[in-house]
Design a protein around this motif. Structure first.
Motif, PDB file in Angstrom:
ATOM      1  N   ALA A   1     -13.817  -8.157 -10.347  1.00 27.64           N
ATOM      2  CA  ALA A   1     -13.278  -8.573  -9.316  1.00 27.64           C
ATOM      3  C   ALA A   1     -12.066  -9.107  -9.188  1.00 27.64           C
ATOM      4  CB  ALA A   1     -14.343  -9.762  -8.816  1.00 27.64           C
ATOM      5  N   SER A   2     -11.314  -8.631  -8.127  1.00 25.71           N
ATOM      6  CA  SER A   2      -9.749  -8.904  -7.990  1.00 25.71           C
ATOM      7  C   SER A   2      -9.161  -9.206  -6.651  1.00 25.71           C
ATOM      8  CB  SER A   2      -9.230  -7.788  -8.809  1.00 25.71           C
ATOM      9  OG  SER A   2      -9.030  -6.647  -7.855  1.00 25.71           O
TER      10      SER A   2
ATOM     11  N   LEU B   1      -9.381  -5.650 -20.258  1.00 24.00           N
ATOM     12  CA  LEU B   1      -8.718  -5.262 -19.092  1.00 24.00           C
ATOM     13  C   LEU B   1      -8.813  -3.703 -19.172  1.00 24.00           C
ATOM     14  CD1 LEU B   1      -5.906  -7.321 -17.967  1.00 24.00           C
ATOM     15  CD2 LEU B   1      -8.300  -7.374 -17.352  1.00 24.00           C
ATOM     16  N   PRO B   2      -9.210  -2.755 -18.010  1.00 27.09           N
ATOM     17  CA  PRO B   2      -9.435  -1.341 -18.124  1.00 27.09           C
ATOM     18  C   PRO B   2      -7.971  -0.601 -18.433  1.00 27.09           C
ATOM     19  CG  PRO B   2      -9.648  -1.948 -15.926  1.00 27.09           C
ATOM     20  CD  PRO B   2      -9.557  -3.039 -16.645  1.00 27.09           C
ATOM     21  N   ALA B   3      -8.003   0.499 -19.148  1.00 28.61           N
ATOM     22  CA  ALA B   3      -6.845   1.299 -19.430  1.00 28.61           C
ATOM     23  C   ALA B   3      -6.333   1.687 -18.059  1.00 28.61           C
ATOM     24  CB  ALA B   3      -7.016   2.350 -20.519  1.00 28.61           C
ATOM     25  N   LEU B   4      -4.787   1.873 -18.038  1.00 24.73           N
ATOM     26  CA  LEU B   4      -4.555   2.402 -16.592  1.00 24.73           C
ATOM     27  C   LEU B   4      -3.765   3.842 -16.760  1.00 24.73           C
ATOM     28  CD1 LEU B   4      -2.381  -0.860 -15.558  1.00 24.73           C
ATOM     29  CD2 LEU B   4      -4.761   0.091 -14.434  1.00 24.73           C
ATOM     30  N   GLY B   5      -3.817   4.308 -18.244  1.00 22.53           N
ATOM     31  CA  GLY B   5      -3.169   5.668 -18.443  1.00 22.53           C
ATOM     32  C   GLY B   5      -1.773   5.624 -18.050  1.00 22.53           C
ATOM     33  N   ASP B   6      -1.239   7.078 -17.957  1.00 20.42           N
ATOM     34  CA  ASP B   6       0.286   7.178 -17.895  1.00 20.42           C
ATOM     35  C   ASP B   6       0.826   7.315 -16.196  1.00 20.42           C
ATOM     36  OD1 ASP B   6       0.519   7.191 -20.432  1.00 20.42           O
ATOM     37  OD2 ASP B   6       0.654   9.482 -20.627  1.00 20.42           O
TER      38      ASP B   6
ATOM     39  N   LYS C   1       0.975  -1.125  -0.083  1.00 24.66           N
ATOM     40  CA  LYS C   1      -0.075  -0.019  -0.058  1.00 24.66           C
ATOM     41  C   LYS C   1       0.812   1.324  -0.147  1.00 24.66           C
ATOM     42  CE  LYS C   1      -3.953  -1.908   2.241  1.00 24.66           C
ATOM     43  NZ  LYS C   1      -4.882  -2.228   3.661  1.00 24.66           N
ATOM     44  N   GLY C   2       0.489   2.259  -0.831  1.00 19.61           N
ATOM     45  CA  GLY C   2       1.217   3.501  -0.899  1.00 19.61           C
ATOM     46  C   GLY C   2       1.854   3.788  -2.259  1.00 19.61           C
ATOM     47  N   CYS C   3       1.827   2.580  -3.009  1.00 21.45           N
ATOM     48  CA  CYS C   3       2.402   2.542  -4.208  1.00 21.45           C
ATOM     49  C   CYS C   3       1.241   2.911  -5.360  1.00 21.45           C
ATOM     50  CB  CYS C   3       2.725   1.291  -4.893  1.00 21.45           C
ATOM     51  SG  CYS C   3       3.220   1.259  -6.643  1.00 21.45           S
ATOM     52  N   ALA C   4       1.768   4.080  -6.148  1.00 24.15           N
ATOM     53  CA  ALA C   4       0.641   4.642  -7.023  1.00 24.15           C
ATOM     54  C   ALA C   4       0.283   3.620  -7.984  1.00 24.15           C
ATOM     55  CB  ALA C   4       1.533   5.933  -7.678  1.00 24.15           C
ATOM     56  N   TRP C   5       1.195   2.757  -8.742  1.00 23.99           N
ATOM     57  CA  TRP C   5       0.745   1.800  -9.647  1.00 23.99           C
ATOM     58  C   TRP C   5      -0.292   0.973  -8.866  1.00 23.99           C
ATOM     59  CZ3 TRP C   5       6.201  -0.254 -11.240  1.00 23.99           C
ATOM     60  CH2 TRP C   5       6.975   0.861 -11.980  1.00 23.99           C
ATOM     61  N   ARG C   6      -0.204   0.591  -7.567  1.00 27.31           N
ATOM     62  CA  ARG C   6      -1.246  -0.317  -6.843  1.00 27.31           C
ATOM     63  C   ARG C   6      -2.584   0.405  -7.064  1.00 27.31           C
ATOM     64  NH1 ARG C   6      -1.174  -3.891  -2.154  1.00 27.31           N
ATOM     65  NH2 ARG C   6      -3.081  -3.756  -1.176  1.00 27.31           N
ATOM     66  N   SER C   7      -2.676   1.599  -6.410  1.00 22.45           N
ATOM     67  CA  SER C   7      -4.023   2.307  -6.206  1.00 22.45           C
ATOM     68  C   SER C   7      -4.343   2.598  -7.647  1.00 22.45           C
ATOM     69  CB  SER C   7      -3.716   3.610  -5.394  1.00 22.45           C
ATOM     70  OG  SER C   7      -2.744   4.351  -6.322  1.00 22.45           O
ATOM     71  N   THR C   8      -3.845   2.869  -8.586  1.00 24.79           N
ATOM     72  CA  THR C   8      -4.302   3.213  -9.970  1.00 24.79           C
ATOM     73  C   THR C   8      -4.940   1.672 -10.644  1.00 24.79           C
ATOM     74  OG1 THR C   8      -2.778   4.893 -10.678  1.00 24.79           O
ATOM     75  CG2 THR C   8      -4.018   3.566 -12.383  1.00 24.79           C
ATOM     76  N   ALA C   9      -4.146   0.620 -10.407  1.00 21.39           N
ATOM     77  CA  ALA C   9      -4.684  -0.618 -11.106  1.00 21.39           C
ATOM     78  C   ALA C   9      -5.889  -0.926 -10.079  1.00 21.39           C
ATOM     79  CB  ALA C   9      -3.683  -1.623 -10.729  1.00 21.39           C
TER      80      ALA C   9
ATOM     81  N   LEU D   1      -9.743  -1.226 -11.667  1.00 16.83           N
ATOM     82  CA  LEU D   1     -10.839  -2.704 -11.758  1.00 16.83           C
ATOM     83  C   LEU D   1     -12.067  -2.319 -11.157  1.00 16.83           C
ATOM     84  CD1 LEU D   1      -7.553  -5.179 -11.073  1.00 16.83           C
ATOM     85  CD2 LEU D   1      -8.896  -4.871 -13.205  1.00 16.83           C
ATOM     86  N   ASP D   2     -11.972  -1.723 -10.166  1.00 20.39           N
ATOM     87  CA  ASP D   2     -13.252  -1.164  -9.200  1.00 20.39           C
ATOM     88  C   ASP D   2     -14.248  -0.572 -10.355  1.00 20.39           C
ATOM     89  OD1 ASP D   2     -14.790  -1.477  -6.804  1.00 20.39           O
ATOM     90  OD2 ASP D   2     -14.414   0.810  -6.964  1.00 20.39           O
TER      91      ASP D   2
END
Length: 313
Positions: free
Chosen positions: A216-217, A260-265, A198-206, A210-211
């Motif tokens: 569901a993940s 899968l949804p786009a994650l952007g930059d 937790k705290g990683c920008a990639w994690r929160s974006t992903a 998905l939500d």
């Protein structure tokens, strides 16, 4: 152009190469003339001499704009490297001697991908400066910076409004879904993910993407290092959000091809403590210049001057 002392191939002059690079980057002889402080006719004469020396055209004239030929594209990389080395050589002798220790932080994957080139070019121009490198997650690195344990740090930031105004964007790259080539982990529900803590920008974006998409993940594997996440992907036990530049066989980019949804930059941000000394300021300049060189040589992006202020999440 001048002949080499051995009587072999002619030498390429730095002034001509600077003009050539300026035209390539501005797309115009007139704009390049302003950049190199020459008249348009002088710029045209330099390029004619360059083309005569090479025996090949380097630009295609198309009305008021110009574009590189195939030969010009090949020359551009050499020209930039030659000019950079020339500037570094002159700077080594002309710049005031700088000594001391600089403490820099970087996330694990940046340290292995980007830092070697940055440190190499910095060492050539500032051999009297020692560099202390700390590898950690972005939020931990910002904490070290605030406590004065670091002079500057690279951190990850998602795009969009930022929570903290910490520094300047030095690099931007697409964030994509990575999975094993011909794997099936992405088909499972809930979808297994390999993420940083937790705290990683990639994690929160992903997780947010998905939500929003209603997929569901579950966080099946957690590691602060990309190598740990890759291990789960190689075993086809999970998928993960990765920078586009890390997608190499046996990984494949999943994204919309797999629903899968786009994650952007995402951004790489350079954050600095107040009142840096000359050694740390010099390293900060090398960081910015190195990322610009990386972006110019590939499909990723570096910001235009001046580098814009952003926040690191």
């Amino acid at each position: 152009m001048t002949k080499s002392e051995t009587g072999g191939l002619p030498l390429l002059e730095n002034d001509v190469l600077r003009t050539f690079v300026a035209i390539a980057e501005t797309g115009s002889f007139a704009r390049a003339a302003k950049t190199v402080f020459r008249t348009p006719s002088a710029v045209s004469m330099q390029i004619r001499k360059l083309e005569d020396t090479l025996g090949r055209p380097v630009f295609v004239r198309d009305g008021r704009s110009v574009r590189l030929t195939t030969e010009g594209e090949a020359l551009l990389g050499y020209a930039r490297r030659m000019l950079r080395l020339s500037d570094e050589a002159v700077g080594l002798f002309r710049a005031p001697a700088v000594e001391g220790i600089v403490c820099i932080g970087t996330p694990d994957d940046f340290g292995t991908r980007f830092l070697p080139n940055i440190l190499s070019r910095f060492a050539r121009t500032h051999p009297g400066v020692d560099v202390d490198v700390t590898l950690d997650m972005s939020n931990a690195l910002l904490g070290r910076l605030d406590r004065g344990a670091l002079d500057l740090t690279l951190v990850t930031s998602a795009c969009g409004p930022a929570a903290l105004d910490r520094g300047q964007i030095v690099y931007t790259e697409p964030l994509v879904w990575a999975g094993l080539e011909c794997g099936c982990a992405y088909e499972q529900r809930p979808m297994p993910l390999a993420l940083a803590p937790k705290g990683c920008a990639w994690r929160s974006t992903a997780l947010a993407s998905l939500d929003k998409a209603g997929i569901a993940s579950r966080t099946a594997y957690t590691s602060p290092h990309c190598a740990g996440q890759m291990a789960a992907i190689y075993a086809d036990l999970a998928i993960a959000p990765f920078p586009e530049s890390l997608i190499e066989k046996p990984l494949e980019r999943l994204d919309d091809r797999r629903g899968l949804p786009a994650l952007g930059d995402y951004h790489i941000v350079l954050a600095k403590r107040p009142n840096l000394g000359p050694a740390a300021e010099a390293l900060a300049r090398h960081v910015v210049e190195s990322f610009r060189d990386i972006a110019r040589g590939g499909h990723t992006k570096a910001p235009a001057d001046p580098v814009s202020d952003v926040a690191a999440e």
